[in-house]
Design an enzyme around this catalytic site. Structure first.
Site, PDB file in Angstrom:
ATOM      1  N   GLU A 136    -106.156 -63.880 -38.623  1.00 14.05           N
ATOM      2  CA  GLU A 136    -105.987 -64.364 -39.987  1.00 14.05           C
ATOM      3  C   GLU A 136    -106.983 -63.664 -40.901  1.00 14.05           C
ATOM      4  O   GLU A 136    -108.140 -64.100 -41.004  1.00 14.05           O
ATOM      5  CB  GLU A 136    -106.240 -65.878 -40.039  1.00 14.05           C
ATOM      6  CG  GLU A 136    -105.331 -66.682 -39.147  1.00 14.05           C
ATOM      7  CD  GLU A 136    -105.223 -68.123 -39.621  1.00 14.05           C
ATOM      8  OE1 GLU A 136    -104.099 -68.550 -39.927  1.00 14.05           O
ATOM      9  OE2 GLU A 136    -106.253 -68.798 -39.726  1.00 14.05           O
TER      10      GLU A 136
ATOM     11  N   GLY B 194    -104.231 -68.476 -48.016  1.00 15.99           N
ATOM     12  CA  GLY B 194    -104.071 -69.320 -49.196  1.00 15.99           C
ATOM     13  C   GLY B 194    -104.133 -68.551 -50.509  1.00 15.99           C
ATOM     14  O   GLY B 194    -104.245 -69.145 -51.574  1.00 15.99           O
TER      15      GLY B 194
HETATM   16  P1  PGA Z   1    -101.976 -70.077 -45.495  1.00 12.36           P
HETATM   17  O1  PGA Z   1    -103.049 -70.550 -44.369  1.00 12.36           O
HETATM   18  O2  PGA Z   1    -100.662 -69.926 -44.765  1.00 12.36           O
HETATM   19  O3  PGA Z   1    -101.960 -71.187 -46.486  1.00 12.36           O
HETATM   20  O4  PGA Z   1    -102.468 -68.788 -46.047  1.00 12.36           O
HETATM   21  C1  PGA Z   1    -103.032 -70.024 -43.076  1.00 12.36           C
HETATM   22  C2  PGA Z   1    -104.179 -70.613 -42.286  1.00 12.36           C
HETATM   23  O5  PGA Z   1    -105.256 -70.785 -42.854  1.00 12.36           O
HETATM   24  O6  PGA Z   1    -104.038 -70.931 -41.075  1.00 12.36           O
END
Ligand code: PGA
Length: 251
Positions: free
Chosen positions: A167, A173
């Site tokens: 990630e 986010g």
């Molecule tokens: P997001 O978060 O899909 O809202 O970007 C992913 C995560 O933090 O696991």
């Protein structure tokens, strides 16, 4: 062949009532989709309610964190035996928000990971570089160090019970997603490091999810990549239909 795995990380969202309602909608929305493992990870107070909503379905329940001691004077912490009692099968460890806001380090992720495996939980171990690190061309160095730190002292058998989640912090986010090529490059690199640390067979068995602004419209391109085995989904997992579309894209 690795079975793809899509997990919803609900973060600090949903009261127990709301979580139960969302879980029931997710059960309906993903029913009939096969060939992919699915889990949802609500906040601690909602675990038992969500456990009852997913009981008897193919959806697994996960927690978003845990501590390594099983009991004792550790105010505010939750243990592996407690999660198992609530019906958890999975636990997310080392999420970048835990590292950023709650002081988690590779070493504390490693302690949690060893405890989770010993307890029989299936860990999802998160790693990823910041924007500064990517811009300084340090992505591989950073994710390799995080992986070595998290897996320190684990056997090949242990590692095969883990899911990794790549990630990139700058994509979480933010609406910015790594391109499929950027993500695949890091996933392929992580698999090479696993092969070096263990052996190729182990590296081939470990599932590596991608996480960071995965949405129904970009999921298929990401999941089509050879080394991307599904996703860890934040924002889009809070809507049953969007989450189900992402689950479908992983099949
Ligand atoms: P997001 O978060 O899909 O809202 O970007 C992913 C995560 O933090 O696991």
């Amino acid at each position: 062949m690795r079975t793809p795995f899509v997990a919803g990380n609900w973060k600090l969202n949903k009261t127990p009532d709301e979580a139960e309602t969302l879980a029931r909608c997710v059960v309906d929305a993903v029913s009939g989709i096969t060939g992919v493992d699915v889990a949802i990870c609500p906040p601690f107070p909602a675990l038992e309610r969500v456990a009852s909503a997913v009981r008897g379905t193919a959806i697994g329940l996960g927690a978003q964190n845990m501590y390594w001691a099983s009991e004792g004077a550790f105010t505010g912490e939750v243990s592996a035996p407690m999660l198992l009692t609530c019906g958890c099968e999975y636990v997310i460890l080392g999420h970048s928000e835990r590292r950023q806001f709650f002081g988690e380090t590779d070493e504390t992720v490693n302690r949690r990971l060893k405890t989770a495996l010993r307890a029989g939980l299936k860990p999802i171990v998160c790693l990823g570089e910041s924007l500064d690190e990517r811009q300084a061309d340090r992505t591989e160095q950073v994710v390799e160090a995080q992986m070595r730190g998290a897996l320190n002292g684990l056997s090949a058998d242990d590692v095969q019970g883990i899911t990794l989640a790549y990630e990139p912090v700058w994509a979480i986010g933010t609406g910015l997603t790594a391109t499929s090529e950027q993500a695949e490059a890091v996933h392929g690199f992580l698999r090479q490091v696993l092969a070096r640390l263990y052996r190729d067979e182990v590296a081939q068995a470990v599932r590596i999810q991608y996480g960071g602004s995965v949405k129904p419209d970009n999921a298929a391109a990401l999941f089509d990549q050879d080394n991307i085995d599904g996703g860890l989904i934040g924002g889009a997992s809070l809507e049953a239909d969007a989450f189900a579309a992402i689950v479908k894209a992983a099949v």
